[in-house]
Scaffold this active site. Structure first.
Site, PDB file in Angstrom:
ATOM      1  N   ASN A   3     -11.113  -2.539  -5.436  1.00  0.00           N
ATOM      2  CA  ASN A   3     -10.490  -1.725  -5.820  1.00  0.00           C
ATOM      3  C   ASN A   3     -11.421  -1.000  -7.991  1.00  0.00           C
ATOM      4  O   ASN A   3     -10.589   0.036  -7.623  1.00  0.00           O
ATOM      5  CB  ASN A   3      -8.837  -1.905  -6.695  1.00  0.00           C
ATOM      6  N   ASP A  24       0.795  -1.082  -0.161  1.00  0.00           N
ATOM      7  CA  ASP A  24      -0.404  -0.173  -0.168  1.00  0.00           C
ATOM      8  C   ASP A  24       0.477   1.467  -0.287  1.00  0.00           C
ATOM      9  O   ASP A  24       2.280   1.210   1.023  1.00  0.00           O
ATOM     10  CB  ASP A  24      -0.954  -0.100   1.145  1.00  0.00           C
TER      11      ASP A  24
HETATM   12  C1  IPE Z   1      -5.320  -2.550  -0.391  1.00  0.00           C
HETATM   13  O1  IPE Z   1      -5.369  -1.513  -0.401  1.00  0.00           O
HETATM   14  C2  IPE Z   1      -5.160  -3.627  -1.007  1.00  0.00           C
HETATM   15  C3  IPE Z   1      -3.995  -3.843  -2.288  1.00  0.00           C
HETATM   16  C4  IPE Z   1      -3.720  -3.244  -1.451  1.00  0.00           C
HETATM   17  C5  IPE Z   1      -3.805  -4.153  -3.492  1.00  0.00           C
HETATM   18  P1  IPE Z   1      -6.002  -0.051  -0.591  1.00  0.00           P
HETATM   19  O2  IPE Z   1      -4.985   1.122  -0.464  1.00  0.00           O
HETATM   20  O3  IPE Z   1      -7.064  -0.441  -1.415  1.00  0.00           O
HETATM   21  O4  IPE Z   1      -7.199  -0.413   0.604  1.00  0.00           O
HETATM   22  P2  IPE Z   1      -7.820   1.033   1.795  1.00  0.00           P
HETATM   23  O5  IPE Z   1      -8.975   1.124   0.637  1.00  0.00           O
HETATM   24  O6  IPE Z   1      -7.032   2.367   2.226  1.00  0.00           O
HETATM   25  O7  IPE Z   1      -8.616   0.311   3.107  1.00  0.00           O
HETATM   26  C1  IPE Z   2      -1.404   0.398  -3.368  1.00  0.00           C
HETATM   27  O1  IPE Z   2      -1.701   1.633  -3.177  1.00  0.00           O
HETATM   28  C2  IPE Z   2      -1.777  -0.635  -4.633  1.00  0.00           C
HETATM   29  C3  IPE Z   2      -2.835  -0.903  -4.365  1.00  0.00           C
HETATM   30  C4  IPE Z   2      -4.130  -1.164  -4.287  1.00  0.00           C
HETATM   31  C5  IPE Z   2      -3.363  -1.722  -6.043  1.00  0.00           C
HETATM   32  P1  IPE Z   2      -2.544   2.601  -3.288  1.00  0.00           P
HETATM   33  O2  IPE Z   2      -3.078   2.940  -5.147  1.00  0.00           O
HETATM   34  O3  IPE Z   2      -3.267   2.207  -2.727  1.00  0.00           O
HETATM   35  O4  IPE Z   2      -1.697   3.938  -2.916  1.00  0.00           O
HETATM   36  P2  IPE Z   2      -2.357   4.750  -1.942  1.00  0.00           P
HETATM   37  O5  IPE Z   2      -3.010   4.068  -0.293  1.00  0.00           O
HETATM   38  O6  IPE Z   2      -3.470   6.262  -2.240  1.00  0.00           O
HETATM   39  O7  IPE Z   2      -1.086   5.610  -1.563  1.00  0.00           O
HETATM   40 MG    MG Z   3      -3.704   2.327  -0.485  1.00  0.00          MG
END
Ligand code: IPE
Ligand code: IPE
Ligand code: MG
Length: 249
Positions: free
Chosen positions: A68, A20
């Site tokens: 997502n 993340d």
């Molecule tokens: C969790 O990250 C899913 C992945 C790392 C693929 P998110 O960024 O989607 O999670 P939330 O929304 O912060 O809980």
């Molecule tokens: C994790 O990074 C990757 C996926 C969930 C696909 P994020 O895209 O959630 O990045 P933040 O949490 O918005 O910084």
């Molecule tokens: Mg994230």
């Protein structure tokens, strides 16, 4: 660089990672979110290498969640393209390092070229033995549990099993993670302290490790720090500390 001591004889068998922080990393640099995702690939590579080097047998990476799909279209398309491109590019490295690729999640919901590329890589690497790399794609734990329940209910209706047969082991066999042991350690980057619908059943007794590092900055030594931290913990599984350390007389 500071020394990180790891006992290679007691590494976890399975580590799961919530990767993340790509979006925030990019924002800090004044770039768009896809720039963050693209720069997360190096962290993926380092994590896989680090795990293989210390003899970890399974690593599950949360790459894309069911939730997502609600992100902006451009970001989803970019992520899917990146996935196809990266899998294609990394097959060679997986072969050289004797790593097999696996995937869990609602894979049929992926764009068809993405699904095809994934299946091709899974097939090509299937006899590799050193480590299993499991990608969680279009995955969420509630989706997985609901899906398992639906199939289980059908099997009861079809008299393949009886409701009296239901126990933990049987239920487990209906999950997409059935072929793999439960993770002993779950790592989440980016300072968020939540599970985000990941492996809820499977992490019932996992150790949780959170780091402030944003995913694109995550490196081998960060992974080793998590392992070293895990090795300092006492896993009691409901028992008392004394019970665990008592020498049998
Ligand atoms: C969790 O990250 C899913 C992945 C790392 C693929 P998110 O960024 O989607 O999670 P939330 O929304 O912060 O809980
Ligand atoms: C994790 O990074 C990757 C996926 C969930 C696909 P994020 O895209 O959630 O990045 P933040 O949490 O918005 O910084
Ligand atoms: Mg994230």
């Amino acid at each position: 660089m500071k020394e990180i001591e790891i006992d290679k004889k007691s590494v976890p068998n399975h580590v799961a990672v919530i990767m993340d922080g790509n979006g925030r990393w990019a924002k800090q640099k004044g770039k768009n979110r896809l720039f963050g995702h693209r720069n997360g690939v190096k962290a993926v590579r380092e994590t896989i290498e680090a795990a293989a080097e210390i003899g970890i047998k399974h690593i599950t990476l949360y790459a894309f969640s069911t939730e997502n799909w609600d992100r902006p279209k451009d970001e989803i398309n970019g992520l899917m393209e990146l996935l196809v491109f990266t899998i294609d590019k990394e097959i060679k490295t997986l072969m050289e390092n004797d790593i097999s690729l696996h995937a869990i999640g609602d894979l049929k919901s992926l764009p068809s070229n993405c699904y095809r590329e994934l299946m091709r890589a899974i097939d090509k690497t299937s006899s590799n033995k050193r480590m299993k790399l499991i990608l969680a794609l279009s995955y969420s734990s509630k989706w997985e549990i609901m899906n398992a329940l639906r199939v289980l209910a059908k099997d009861i209706e079809g008299k393949k099993i009886s409701s009296a047969d239901i126990d933990e082991e049987l239920f487990n066999s209906y999950l997409t993670t059935a072929p793999y042991p439960n993770p002993e350690l779950l790592i989440r980057t980016s300072g968020e302290h939540r599970i985000s619908n990941f492996l809820l059943w499977q992490i019932a007794y996992a150790e949780l490790y959170f780091t402030e590092k944003l995913w694109p900055d995550f490196r081998k030594e960060d992974f080793y720090e998590a392992i070293a931290d895990y090795q300092k913990r006492e896993r009691r599984f409901g028992k008392t500390s004394e019970q665990l350390t008592k020498v049998l007389q």
